[in-house]
Design a protein around this motif. Structure first.
Motif, PDB file in Angstrom:
ATOM      1  N   LEU A   1      91.034  -4.720  72.697  1.00  0.00           N
ATOM      2  CA  LEU A   1      90.773  -5.582  73.849  1.00  0.00           C
ATOM      3  C   LEU A   1      91.946  -5.565  74.813  1.00  0.00           C
ATOM      4  N   GLN A   2      93.148  -5.275  74.279  1.00  0.00           N
ATOM      5  CA  GLN A   2      94.340  -5.167  75.123  1.00  0.00           C
ATOM      6  C   GLN A   2      94.577  -3.732  75.580  1.00  0.00           C
ATOM      7  N   THR A   3      94.305  -2.766  74.703  1.00  0.00           N
ATOM      8  CA  THR A   3      94.623  -1.375  75.047  1.00  0.00           C
ATOM      9  C   THR A   3      93.493  -0.670  75.798  1.00  0.00           C
ATOM     10  N   LYS A   4      92.248  -1.103  75.575  1.00  0.00           N
ATOM     11  CA  LYS A   4      91.103  -0.540  76.290  1.00  0.00           C
ATOM     12  C   LYS A   4      90.233  -1.670  76.840  1.00  0.00           C
ATOM     13  N   PRO A   5      90.821  -2.485  77.708  1.00  0.00           N
ATOM     14  CA  PRO A   5      90.111  -3.690  78.146  1.00  0.00           C
ATOM     15  C   PRO A   5      88.820  -3.417  78.910  1.00  0.00           C
ATOM     16  N   GLU A   6      88.765  -2.328  79.664  1.00  0.00           N
ATOM     17  CA  GLU A   6      87.587  -2.093  80.498  1.00  0.00           C
ATOM     18  C   GLU A   6      86.323  -1.950  79.655  1.00  0.00           C
ATOM     19  N   SER A   7      86.360  -1.089  78.644  1.00  0.00           N
ATOM     20  CA  SER A   7      85.174  -0.883  77.820  1.00  0.00           C
ATOM     21  C   SER A   7      84.958  -2.032  76.843  1.00  0.00           C
ATOM     22  N   MET A   8      86.024  -2.559  76.256  1.00  0.00           N
ATOM     23  CA  MET A   8      85.863  -3.605  75.252  1.00  0.00           C
ATOM     24  C   MET A   8      85.384  -4.912  75.873  1.00  0.00           C
ATOM     25  N   LYS A   9      85.800  -5.194  77.099  1.00  0.00           N
ATOM     26  CA  LYS A   9      85.289  -6.398  77.754  1.00  0.00           C
ATOM     27  C   LYS A   9      83.799  -6.271  78.066  1.00  0.00           C
ATOM     28  N   ARG A  10      83.362  -5.071  78.381  1.00  0.00           N
ATOM     29  CA  ARG A  10      81.925  -4.889  78.583  1.00  0.00           C
ATOM     30  C   ARG A  10      81.168  -5.200  77.297  1.00  0.00           C
ATOM     31  N   TYR A  11      81.683  -4.685  76.169  1.00  0.00           N
ATOM     32  CA  TYR A  11      81.036  -4.973  74.889  1.00  0.00           C
ATOM     33  C   TYR A  11      81.070  -6.468  74.582  1.00  0.00           C
ATOM     34  N   LEU A  12      82.177  -7.105  74.912  1.00  0.00           N
ATOM     35  CA  LEU A  12      82.278  -8.545  74.684  1.00  0.00           C
ATOM     36  C   LEU A  12      81.261  -9.286  75.541  1.00  0.00           C
ATOM     37  N   GLY A  13      81.112  -8.862  76.784  1.00  0.00           N
ATOM     38  CA  GLY A  13      80.118  -9.489  77.651  1.00  0.00           C
ATOM     39  C   GLY A  13      78.711  -9.353  77.094  1.00  0.00           C
ATOM     40  N   GLU A  14      78.405  -8.187  76.538  1.00  0.00           N
ATOM     41  CA  GLU A  14      77.089  -7.995  75.927  1.00  0.00           C
ATOM     42  C   GLU A  14      76.910  -8.905  74.720  1.00  0.00           C
TER      43      GLU A  14
ATOM     44  N   VAL B   1      71.687 -14.117  65.930  1.00  0.00           N
ATOM     45  CA  VAL B   1      72.901 -14.881  66.242  1.00  0.00           C
ATOM     46  C   VAL B   1      74.098 -14.343  65.465  1.00  0.00           C
ATOM     47  N   GLU B   2      73.904 -14.146  64.161  1.00  0.00           N
ATOM     48  CA  GLU B   2      75.014 -13.749  63.293  1.00  0.00           C
ATOM     49  C   GLU B   2      75.559 -12.371  63.669  1.00  0.00           C
ATOM     50  N   LEU B   3      74.665 -11.442  63.974  1.00  0.00           N
ATOM     51  CA  LEU B   3      75.111 -10.114  64.398  1.00  0.00           C
ATOM     52  C   LEU B   3      75.942 -10.207  65.669  1.00  0.00           C
ATOM     53  N   ALA B   4      75.475 -11.014  66.622  1.00  0.00           N
ATOM     54  CA  ALA B   4      76.205 -11.154  67.883  1.00  0.00           C
ATOM     55  C   ALA B   4      77.532 -11.873  67.676  1.00  0.00           C
ATOM     56  N   SER B   5      77.541 -12.904  66.836  1.00  0.00           N
ATOM     57  CA  SER B   5      78.784 -13.633  66.567  1.00  0.00           C
ATOM     58  C   SER B   5      79.828 -12.744  65.907  1.00  0.00           C
ATOM     59  N   THR B   6      79.370 -11.880  64.997  1.00  0.00           N
ATOM     60  CA  THR B   6      80.289 -10.939  64.359  1.00  0.00           C
ATOM     61  C   THR B   6      80.949 -10.051  65.401  1.00  0.00           C
ATOM     62  N   ALA B   7      80.168  -9.587  66.355  1.00  0.00           N
ATOM     63  CA  ALA B   7      80.719  -8.730  67.408  1.00  0.00           C
ATOM     64  C   ALA B   7      81.668  -9.500  68.316  1.00  0.00           C
ATOM     65  N   VAL B   8      81.298 -10.711  68.695  1.00  0.00           N
ATOM     66  CA  VAL B   8      82.173 -11.523  69.558  1.00  0.00           C
ATOM     67  C   VAL B   8      83.518 -11.739  68.886  1.00  0.00           C
ATOM     68  N   GLU B   9      83.477 -12.163  67.642  1.00  0.00           N
ATOM     69  CA  GLU B   9      84.707 -12.455  66.905  1.00  0.00           C
ATOM     70  C   GLU B   9      85.520 -11.188  66.675  1.00  0.00           C
ATOM     71  N   GLY B  10      84.830 -10.109  66.305  1.00  0.00           N
ATOM     72  CA  GLY B  10      85.538  -8.856  66.052  1.00  0.00           C
ATOM     73  C   GLY B  10      86.217  -8.312  67.287  1.00  0.00           C
ATOM     74  N   ILE B  11      85.545  -8.376  68.427  1.00  0.00           N
ATOM     75  CA  ILE B  11      86.128  -7.858  69.669  1.00  0.00           C
ATOM     76  C   ILE B  11      87.285  -8.736  70.130  1.00  0.00           C
ATOM     77  N   ARG B  12      87.132 -10.044  70.024  1.00  0.00           N
ATOM     78  CA  ARG B  12      88.214 -10.945  70.444  1.00  0.00           C
ATOM     79  C   ARG B  12      89.484 -10.715  69.618  1.00  0.00           C
ATOM     80  N   ASN B  13      89.318 -10.343  68.353  1.00  0.00           N
ATOM     81  CA  ASN B  13      90.469 -10.132  67.474  1.00  0.00           C
ATOM     82  C   ASN B  13      90.967  -8.693  67.476  1.00  0.00           C
ATOM     83  N   SER B  14      90.328  -7.832  68.251  1.00  0.00           N
ATOM     84  CA  SER B  14      90.661  -6.408  68.235  1.00  0.00           C
ATOM     85  C   SER B  14      91.842  -6.085  69.149  1.00  0.00           C
ATOM     86  N   ASN B  15      92.715  -5.210  68.685  1.00  0.00           N
ATOM     87  CA  ASN B  15      93.806  -4.726  69.533  1.00  0.00           C
ATOM     88  C   ASN B  15      93.280  -3.925  70.723  1.00  0.00           C
TER      89      ASN B  15
END
Length: 694
Positions: free
Chosen positions: A133-146, A117-131
């Protein structure tokens, strides 16, 4: 083909540790904080791969959730039929599998799942706060979905195994201010992870549509299937604690008349009153997947090929497997070594052998199958490969005859690849097979659709999304099992819900699905007791036996079985030659057929109920009756004893065993949930406590 999972515990460990430490006032150039990690696409990918690697942990899918935690159901027996002494030990997989859990049981620990859970939450939070997500939405949204899907999966496993658990959709603060917390009610957790999954499915590609997105990564097909599965559990029955969560405004309490389901001491079986809303989610997700022209998933037309390819570490060519937990030969995964077709060691393939009885089945499950069902001999097998004492210790395959220990046949040493065989040849201890654990197959989409559609609209109303009815979906799965045009495709229980219950047993035996299916249907206790009564009656031999949708007349089982060997490979049994369903007066051809005593010959013999043999025979009856016996607060088998030819002898033996209240429950019915390990309670600083009499 090669398995491509990247093991990056180091990277993910740095991410987690850096979020919990403020020892240094300045940041080291080599320190990878969540802020820096998720501003780099390559590092983001590495962090995602690290979450996947946690799934291979022994206490996640490496062993516990794939093998030991299957528990005891009507078709699966983790640790087999056991004596009452082994059920009452303070620790071990056997008592937990039989619902005799306790807070000292160190085989039932959630720590590694919460790390997941913690590993996944770190990724969710990190991706949501990442710039990015706006500049490379196609790949970063895939990572967020995972990441969203992986976190949802982890919480889903926690909730359906422990019930109400601590939940938060954020990472741990460095000052631990949000770490210590009590249980959150399961309905709230289900609603939260369903919301996450509804977001995630929009971000994910189908398998093979984007580089590296194969069945070992979360893709759109699995995400939609996982959302459907979560929704069915969210709308299903489970044991609840009215003492801690007394508000029943939104909960429907079980009001049927099944024994072993009554409320005791504030512990009751319930489900959300709006359960149909969850079924609508499940139906829609499955229907959309079935109807999508871009959907790359199909049923493999050969059921056996599913298991031959996964054992060989190959990808299924039809994309039947929506998601597989990726293991590596010699690195992780006990799939096959602890359950599967048994093979002796020291016969030329290494010292350890293959297969095992950590999870086995019984004659009840075998005889639930139609003799023409192609799934039967993959689901269960009577065969063993080794030194056959009936044939001068010749090394070959032969048939075992223990009705209480029938092995599962979906994992077979002779289907593994050269890499694993080379490792096994020199291994002196159990060696990880690297066989992937299949979390979901495409047939589940058809059967979940059939179940949800039937509950909402009936068996024959066609969906305007999937363009099929619940009945058509069920029969699609049966068509593969029996072959196109077979009359058996449409020959099933007239109670359509029972037909679904049976079909899921035949399709998914030993895949970690059955016990939890029965839990959410409110049928775990009922189906366990059906199995126990049928097994006892099979041993007794004086009455008709009901097994699923079939009735076997008293005296109809064969007393001896006769079997021939394959013409093109004479070391292996030709299973189509065996008279499992037919009583023969004699060996049809002694020059061709071997023979073995079957259970009527073994158990119906009067000598087994007198003298030295009586105690062992009665012990077998009692082992059947005490299986899963921590589930109820009390048991009464007086009516069953009255049906048996030797009922008094069985009862006299049974009264020496401690089950139900005399064994340590007496507190709670339908106790399918695990206890919380005592160390986790101690470390929770008063926020957590056990329930359900644990």
């Amino acid at each position: 083909m090669k398995r491509k999972l990247i093991f990056l515990f180091l990277v993910t460990g740095m991410i987690i540790c850096s979020s919990c430490s403020d020892f240094l006032d300045t940041e080291s150039p080599s320190e990878q904080t969540p802020q820096t990690t998720f501003e780099n696409e390559g590092m983001t990918r590495s962090a995602i791969m690290g979450i996947y690697s946690q799934m291979c942990n022994t206490y996640v899918y490496g062993q516990k959730m794939s093998v030991n935690w299957q528990g005891v159901s009507d078709i699966e027996l983790a640790s087999g039929y056991s004596t009452d002494a082994s059920l009452k030990t303070a620790s071990g997989d056997t008592p937990a599998a039989n619902y005799w859990c306790n807070s000292n049981n160190n085989t039932i620990i959630w720590k590694e799942i919460f790390k997941f859970v913690e590993l996944a939450s770190t990724a969710v939070e990190g991706i949501r706060n990442s710039n990015l997500l706006q500049t490379k939405p196609e790949s970063m949204k895939r990572y967020l979905g995972e990441a969203l899907s992986l976190r949802s999966l982890a919480y889903f496993e926690l909730v359906r195994r422990w019930g109400d658990v601590p939940y938060r959709n954020e990472t741990s603060n460095s000052d631990l201010s949000n770490v210590y917390m009590g249980k959150i009610d399961r309905d709230s957790i289900y609603n939260s992870i369903i919301t996450d999954m509804q977001e995630a499915v929009n971000y994910l590609p189908y398998v093979d549509k984007v580089a590296d997105y194969n069945c070992e990564r979360i893709t759109k097909g699995f995400a939609k299937g996982l959302l459907a599965r979560i929704a069915l559990f969210a709308g299903g029955w489970s044991l609840r604690d009215k003492n801690q969560f007394p508000d029943l405004t939104n909960v429907e309490q079980y009001s049927g008349n099944l024994p072993g389901m009554e409320e005791i001491n504030g512990y009751y079986v319930g489900r959300p009153k709006n359960w149909q809303d969850y079924y609508k989610i499940a139906e829609q997700q499955c229907a959309e997947l079935l109807a999508d022209p871009e959907n790359p998933h199909q049923l493999d037309p050969d059921y056996g090929n599913i298991w031959k390819t996964v054992c060989h570490l190959d990808y299924n060519p039809y994309n039947e497997n929506l998601f597989e937990v990726a293991n590596g030969a010699g690195q992780s995964g006990d799939i096959g070594t602890l359950m599967g077709c048994p093979m002796d060691g020291e016969i030329g393939f290494g010292s350890r052998g293959f297969g095992g009885s950590y999870v086995s089945s019984n004659g009840y499950y075998f005889y639930s199958f139609d003799k023409n069902d192609k799934r039967r001999d993959y689901a269960v097998t009577w065969t063993r490969y080794g030194k056959n004492s009936r044939n001068s210790n010749t090394i070959e395959q032969y048939l075992e005859t223990n009705m209480m220990s029938v092995k599962f046949g979906k994992w077979n040493f002779f289907w593994t690849n050269d890499a694993y065989r080379a490792i096994a040849l020199t291994a002196t201890s159990r060696t990880p097979t690297g066989i992937n654990w299949i979390l979901m197959r495409y047939s589940d989409i058809y059967l979940m659709f059939a179940e949800a559609r039937y509950a909402l609209e009936g068996a024959d109303v066609v969906s305007n999304i999937a363009h099929m009815s619940a009945r058509e979906a069920l029969e699609k799965v049966r068509e593969r099992a029996f072959g196109s045009g077979s009359p058996e495709i449409t020959n099933y229980d007239p109670d359509f819900f029972e037909a679904i219950v049976h079909e899921r047993a035949w399709e998914f035996g030993c895949e970690g699905i059955r016990k939890l299916d029965l839990v959410r249907w409110g049928l775990l206790d009922k189906k366990l007791e059906d199995m126990k009564e049928a097994m006892v009656l099979m041993y007794d031999g004086t009455r008709d036996v009901k097994i699923f949708d079939k009735t076997y007349a008293a005296g109809s089982f064969p007393e001896k079985i006769y079997y021939a060997y394959q013409a093109n490979d004479p070391k292996f049994v030709d299973l189509s030659s065996v008279n499992f369903y037919t009583r023969l007066a004699s060996n049809p051809d002694p020059s061709k057929y071997r023979e073995a005593d079957w259970f009527p010959k073994t158990y119906w013999n009067e000598s087994n109920y007198t003298g030295d043999k009586l105690d062992g025979t009665m012990t077998d009856y009692c082992k059947i009756l005490i299986a899963g016996s921590g589930l109820r607060a009390s048991y009464d088998y007086s009516s069953l004893f009255g049906k048996l030819k030797y009922g008094s002898e069985v009862q006299n033996k049974y009264e020496n065993y401690k089950v139900g209240a005399t064994g340590g429950n007496g507190v709670c019915n339908y106790r399918h949930l695990y206890s919380i390990y005592y160390e986790d309670i101690t470390k929770a600083k008063g926020y957590l406590s056990n329930s359900y009499g644990y």
